[in-house]
Design a protein around this motif. Sequence first.
Motif, mmCIF file in Angstrom:
data_model
loop_
_atom_site.group_PDB
_atom_site.id
_atom_site.type_symbol
_atom_site.label_atom_id
_atom_site.label_comp_id
_atom_site.label_asym_id
_atom_site.label_seq_id
_atom_site.Cartn_x
_atom_site.Cartn_y
_atom_site.Cartn_z
ATOM 1 N N GLU A 47 9.505 32.784 -16.835
ATOM 2 C CA GLU A 47 8.781 31.907 -15.910
ATOM 3 C C GLU A 47 8.682 32.604 -14.568
ATOM 4 O O GLU A 47 9.690 33.047 -14.010
ATOM 5 C CB GLU A 47 9.453 30.543 -15.726
ATOM 6 N N ILE A 48 7.470 32.670 -14.031
ATOM 7 C CA ILE A 48 7.215 33.323 -12.745
ATOM 8 C C ILE A 48 6.884 32.259 -11.712
ATOM 9 O O ILE A 48 5.982 31.442 -11.911
ATOM 10 C CB ILE A 48 6.071 34.336 -12.873
ATOM 11 N N GLY A 49 7.612 32.295 -10.588
ATOM 12 C CA GLY A 49 7.450 31.258 -9.574
ATOM 13 C C GLY A 49 8.204 30.009 -9.986
ATOM 14 O O GLY A 49 7.674 28.900 -9.936
ATOM 15 N N CYS A 50 9.465 30.187 -10.372
ATOM 16 C CA CYS A 50 10.234 29.089 -10.972
ATOM 17 C C CYS A 50 10.701 28.053 -9.964
ATOM 18 O O CYS A 50 11.178 26.983 -10.361
ATOM 19 C CB CYS A 50 11.426 29.641 -11.740
ATOM 20 N N GLY A 51 10.602 28.342 -8.656
ATOM 21 C CA GLY A 51 11.067 27.382 -7.668
ATOM 22 C C GLY A 51 12.541 27.068 -7.857
ATOM 23 O O GLY A 51 13.362 27.969 -8.052
ATOM 24 N N VAL A 52 12.869 25.773 -7.845
ATOM 25 C CA VAL A 52 14.284 25.372 -7.923
ATOM 26 C C VAL A 52 14.745 25.149 -9.358
ATOM 27 O O VAL A 52 15.822 24.603 -9.590
ATOM 28 C CB VAL A 52 14.549 24.125 -7.063
ATOM 29 N N GLY A 53 13.940 25.564 -10.342
ATOM 30 C CA GLY A 53 14.452 25.742 -11.694
ATOM 31 C C GLY A 53 14.228 24.653 -12.721
ATOM 32 O O GLY A 53 14.588 24.835 -13.886
ATOM 33 N N ASP A 54 13.613 23.536 -12.341
ATOM 34 C CA ASP A 54 13.494 22.414 -13.280
ATOM 35 C C ASP A 54 12.789 22.806 -14.582
ATOM 36 O O ASP A 54 13.270 22.492 -15.680
ATOM 37 C CB ASP A 54 12.739 21.255 -12.626
ATOM 38 N N PHE A 55 11.639 23.470 -14.462
ATOM 39 C CA PHE A 55 10.854 23.803 -15.653
ATOM 40 C C PHE A 55 11.590 24.820 -16.521
ATOM 41 O O PHE A 55 11.605 24.707 -17.753
ATOM 42 C CB PHE A 55 9.483 24.323 -15.239
ATOM 43 N N ALA A 56 12.207 25.810 -15.898
ATOM 44 C CA ALA A 56 12.946 26.823 -16.657
ATOM 45 C C ALA A 56 14.087 26.180 -17.447
ATOM 46 O O ALA A 56 14.336 26.536 -18.610
ATOM 47 C CB ALA A 56 13.491 27.889 -15.713
ATOM 48 N N ILE A 57 14.775 25.238 -16.833
ATOM 49 C CA ILE A 57 15.867 24.537 -17.524
ATOM 50 C C ILE A 57 15.319 23.736 -18.700
ATOM 51 O O ILE A 57 15.892 23.727 -19.797
ATOM 52 C CB ILE A 57 16.633 23.635 -16.540
ATOM 53 N N TYR A 58 14.182 23.085 -18.498
ATOM 54 C CA TYR A 58 13.552 22.343 -19.595
ATOM 55 C C TYR A 58 13.194 23.284 -20.743
ATOM 56 O O TYR A 58 13.443 22.976 -21.919
ATOM 57 C CB TYR A 58 12.296 21.632 -19.088
ATOM 58 N N LEU A 59 12.602 24.434 -20.431
ATOM 59 C CA LEU A 59 12.210 25.394 -21.468
ATOM 60 C C LEU A 59 13.418 25.871 -22.263
ATOM 61 O O LEU A 59 13.366 25.998 -23.491
ATOM 62 C CB LEU A 59 11.496 26.584 -20.825
ATOM 63 N N ALA A 60 14.517 26.133 -21.555
ATOM 64 C CA ALA A 60 15.735 26.563 -22.239
ATOM 65 C C ALA A 60 16.270 25.466 -23.149
ATOM 66 O O ALA A 60 16.802 25.735 -24.236
ATOM 67 C CB ALA A 60 16.791 26.976 -21.212
ATOM 68 N N ASN A 61 16.098 24.224 -22.735
ATOM 69 C CA ASN A 61 16.522 23.081 -23.555
ATOM 70 C C ASN A 61 15.732 22.983 -24.855
ATOM 71 O O ASN A 61 16.183 22.338 -25.806
ATOM 72 C CB ASN A 61 16.362 21.784 -22.761
ATOM 73 N N GLN A 62 14.539 23.591 -24.870
ATOM 74 C CA GLN A 62 13.703 23.577 -26.075
ATOM 75 C C GLN A 62 14.009 24.756 -26.998
ATOM 76 O O GLN A 62 13.311 24.970 -27.985
ATOM 77 C CB GLN A 62 12.220 23.599 -25.683
ATOM 78 N N GLY A 63 15.028 25.528 -26.660
ATOM 79 C CA GLY A 63 15.457 26.612 -27.530
ATOM 80 C C GLY A 63 14.957 27.986 -27.149
ATOM 81 O O GLY A 63 15.194 28.962 -27.873
ATOM 82 N N ALA A 64 14.269 28.100 -26.006
ATOM 83 C CA ALA A 64 13.767 29.407 -25.565
ATOM 84 C C ALA A 64 14.869 30.204 -24.886
ATOM 85 O O ALA A 64 15.797 29.641 -24.289
ATOM 86 C CB ALA A 64 12.593 29.222 -24.603
ATOM 87 N N ASN A 65 14.764 31.523 -24.951
ATOM 88 C CA ASN A 65 15.622 32.442 -24.205
ATOM 89 C C ASN A 65 14.898 32.734 -22.888
ATOM 90 O O ASN A 65 13.954 33.523 -22.851
ATOM 91 C CB ASN A 65 15.832 33.716 -25.022
ATOM 92 N N VAL A 66 15.318 32.090 -21.803
ATOM 93 C CA VAL A 66 14.515 32.024 -20.585
ATOM 94 C C VAL A 66 15.062 32.914 -19.473
ATOM 95 O O VAL A 66 16.248 32.849 -19.123
ATOM 96 C CB VAL A 66 14.416 30.570 -20.064
ATOM 97 N N THR A 67 14.165 33.725 -18.918
ATOM 98 C CA THR A 67 14.389 34.408 -17.656
ATOM 99 C C THR A 67 13.414 33.789 -16.660
ATOM 100 O O THR A 67 12.245 33.572 -16.984
ATOM 101 C CB THR A 67 14.118 35.913 -17.777
ATOM 102 N N ALA A 68 13.887 33.490 -15.458
ATOM 103 C CA ALA A 68 13.035 32.828 -14.467
ATOM 104 C C ALA A 68 13.194 33.512 -13.117
ATOM 105 O O ALA A 68 14.313 33.788 -12.682
ATOM 106 C CB ALA A 68 13.385 31.346 -14.362
ATOM 107 N N VAL A 69 12.064 33.778 -12.454
ATOM 108 C CA VAL A 69 12.100 34.502 -11.191
ATOM 109 C C VAL A 69 11.337 33.742 -10.106
ATOM 110 O O VAL A 69 10.409 32.990 -10.388
ATOM 111 C CB VAL A 69 11.508 35.925 -11.340
#
Length: 242
Positions: A47-69
């Motif tokens: 995730e690019i432009g992740c801000g304070v992380g809400d979307f990245a955390i949601y994506l990880a909850n769906q089983g993705a291996n997430v890097t967020a910047v």
Amino acid sequence: MLNKRSVYDEWHKAVHGKEDTKLIKLEDWHKNALSLSPSLNKLKVLEIGCGVGDFAIYLANQGANVTAVDFSPIAITMAKEKSQIQNINVQFQVADAQALPFEANTFDLILSCECLEHVPEPQLALNEMMRVLKPLGKLILTTENYSNAILLLWLVCWLRKKPFNSGEKVQPIDHFFLYWNVKRMFNKAGLRVEKMTGSHHVFILLPRFHPHTFVIDKFQNPLFARLFRPLARHMTFLAIKK
């Protein structure tokens, strides 16, 4: 560059500083992106432009291996705190979208929501997204579109010589985007647009009326949805690395 980073730090403090870190909030553009997303399970996602992380955390909850910047160290600090509270593993790090610190052909899927319009050189950012995608990898990107009544706000700000405020406080960079020039940038980067959708159709703005007064968020009729999507304020693109 360092000055803009400090400005973005202050922006995140002002907009997100008092948020409840126990809550995960998805914006409409996140939901638009998810509507075009493949199954996330076991995908290597950036995730690019992740801000304070809400979307990245949601994506990880769906089983993705997430890097967020994100460009802002303050935003990344807030995101790490949220992920720790949620007990979700996301690799958060400070990075510039125009010079991503990753090897070529690394990610299955990239998501970037409402970020492209806020980087100094949007074409460089899209070029970098293409570079770090795996062959046939997918990019889902949302960004602002002003080929609608929001154009009037730009004109008013220009006439008054005031910075444009797209919604939540003035940002140091806010590019003027139209559907057609964003699609050209995708093509120039070597990304083939497969699908596009839009939401928040602003047809008219009147003095003393809230900007959401004369709005259709989404058309239920498929024909109208297709016809009016280039005029939606929030554009969402699904593109594939050629």
